[in-house]
Design a protein around this motif. Structure first.
Motif, short mmCIF file in Angstrom:
data_model
loop_
_atom_site.label_atom_id
_atom_site.label_comp_id
_atom_site.label_asym_id
_atom_site.label_seq_id
_atom_site.Cartn_x
_atom_site.Cartn_y
_atom_site.Cartn_z
N LYS A 87 0.88 -1.27 -0.21
CA LYS A 87 0.00 0.43 -0.19
C LYS A 87 0.88 1.18 -0.12
CE LYS A 87 -4.09 1.98 -0.44
NZ LYS A 87 -5.12 1.49 -1.13
N GLU A 88 1.87 1.35 1.25
CA GLU A 88 3.10 2.70 0.57
C GLU A 88 3.40 2.53 -0.70
OE1 GLU A 88 5.28 1.81 3.92
OE2 GLU A 88 4.99 2.65 5.19
N GLU A 89 4.12 1.09 -0.99
CA GLU A 89 4.34 1.70 -2.72
C GLU A 89 3.54 2.07 -3.58
OE1 GLU A 89 5.93 -2.43 -3.86
OE2 GLU A 89 7.40 -1.81 -2.84
N GLU A 90 2.15 1.62 -3.69
CA GLU A 90 1.03 2.11 -4.15
C GLU A 90 0.82 3.67 -3.95
OE1 GLU A 90 -4.27 1.49 -4.97
OE2 GLU A 90 -2.77 0.34 -3.65
N LEU A 91 1.20 3.82 -2.84
CA LEU A 91 0.39 5.84 -1.87
C LEU A 91 1.80 6.60 -2.73
CD1 LEU A 91 -0.79 4.30 1.00
CD2 LEU A 91 -2.17 5.59 -0.18
#
Length: 185
Positions: free
Chosen positions: A178-182
């Motif tokens: 999720k952090e990578e996506e964000l």
């Protein structure tokens, strides 16, 4: 007997993981999602009703969400509910529907959402640890009732810990993704 403890633990851990993923869906990424409006309730005949049950909610493009009420009289209520929800945009009422125009996210906003994702992950880990405690209590009760031996209890505690570690790993992976996506621009 122990299998029921393990099954209950796995079931509860899966629920915690699914709750985390559901929470993640409320975080805004580069592209708008109608899920950002999921937790908004509108006053509908003196009942607090989810927005998606009184209107059609569509992402018309990467930066716009359109909310078309099924009853025109709901426009003002929907507009004020969205404004009160403080989701970072002001609703625009065009007489037919309420439109939400989301500006592109800044790096700062992305980092802030990544922090929120991490906090959500920590909350999920706490849930997993509480579930582990419940499972260990179940094992302890079986041992106290003499349903299992001390050796079986020791093995059971190890198994409970393995299950916990497995789910903590899954949460870490979900948070990382999720952090990578964000943070991806």
């Amino acid at each position: 007997m122990l299998n029921s403890v393990y099954d209950a633990q796995k079931s509860d851990c899966n629920k915690a993981l699914n709750a985390l993923k559901r929470d993640f869906s409320t975080l805004r990424t580069g592209k708008v999602s109608v899920k950002i409006l999921e937790n908004i309730f509108v006053d509908y005949y003196d009942n607090q009703t989810p927005l998606n049950q009184v209107a059609t909610v569509l992402a018309t493009d990467a930066t716009t969400i359109s909310v078309t009420p099924w009853e025109k009289s709901m426009l003002k209520g929907i507009e004020s509910a969205i404004a009160a929800a403080n989701i970072g945009v002001n609703p625009t009422n065009d007489g037919e529907s309420v439109k939400l125009f989301f500006p592109p996210m800044t790096t700062e906003q992305r980092k802030e959402n990544a922090k929120k994702a991490k906090a959500m992950g920590e909350k999920a880990k706490v849930s997993i640890r509480n579930i582990r405690k419940d499972a260990n209590d179940g094992v302890k009760k079986l041992e106290k009732d003499k349903s299992i031996s001390e050796d079986e209890a020791k093995k059971a505690y190890d198994e409970v810990q393995k299950i916990t570690d497995n789910f903590i790993e899954k949460i870490d992976e979900a948070v990382k993704n999720k952090e990578e996506e964000l943070l991806k621009v």
